[in-house]
Design a protein around this motif. Structure first.
Motif: not given
Length: 195
Positions: A134-160
């Motif tokens: 409910t609080s997080l409104s801005c997220l930057e993910l840059v040059s993190c080589g261990n992040v895949s599609d699975k991690g990006i899709i998980a962000l769907h729970r961040l409703g704000n």
């Protein structure tokens, strides 16, 4: 002479392997969660100490300045300083330290840039943290080589979440499908992509 240089190279190789192991161990120690300390000084102060130990910066609610010096953390009554922003650029934060995020009520912005220990499990943990949903409104993910599609899709729970920056993520293989799924779950989300 050739034999000598091979012996030197072998010694340096062995030492550098030990050095990498030592730094990995030390980073794991920096990320350890001390639950008693969190109870004693509060979640925001404990999280700030964790982040600064690991080389990140924090910004407190009501302040524009980013704090990066562990020894210069502001003092005052417990609970006075609330973390509003985290800039973990080139820091050593890792999954085992993410329990520090549990009590943060005012965290709006997180920058994960060139973080070698950030992986899908970190993003899953971040997005499953109730306060951040409910609080997080801005997220930057840059040059993190261990992040895949699975991690990006998980962000769907961040409703704000209103703004997401994704760049240089070689682990993301199915960019279009992943972004479509995320945009469907969060239609108001503004996504900037350079993958």
């Amino acid at each position: 002479m050739r034999l000598l240089s091979e012996a030197v190279r072998s010694t340096v190789w062995k030492r550098s392997g030990n050095t990498r192991h030592f730094w990995g161990w030390l980073n794991a120690v920096f990320n350890r969660v001390d639950y008693e300390r969190i109870k004693t000084i509060g979640p925001d102060r404990a999280a700030a100490e964790w982040l600064l130990r690991c080389g990140a910066k924090v910004r407190f609610l009501g302040f524009e300045r980013w704090h990066r010096d562990y020894n210069a953390l502001p003092t005052g009554p417990l609970g006075r300083y609330k973390i509003q922003g985290i800039d973990a650029t080139e820091s050593c934060i890792m999954y085992r330290g993410f329990d520090h995020l549990d009590g943060l009520q005012h965290l709006e912005e997180v920058k994960l840039i060139k973080c070698i220990y950030i992986e899908d499990a970190c993003l899953e943990r971040l997005s499953s943290t109730e306060n951040l949903q409910t609080s997080l409104s801005c997220l930057e993910l840059v040059s993190c080589g261990n992040v895949s599609d699975k991690g990006i899709i998980a962000l769907h729970r961040l409703g704000n979440l209103q703004r997401l920056v994704l760049s240089d993520l070689p682990g993301v293989k199915d960019r279009d499908k992943t972004l479509e799924r995320l945009q469907t779950a969060l239609p108001h989300l503004d996504i900037t992509v350079d993958l």
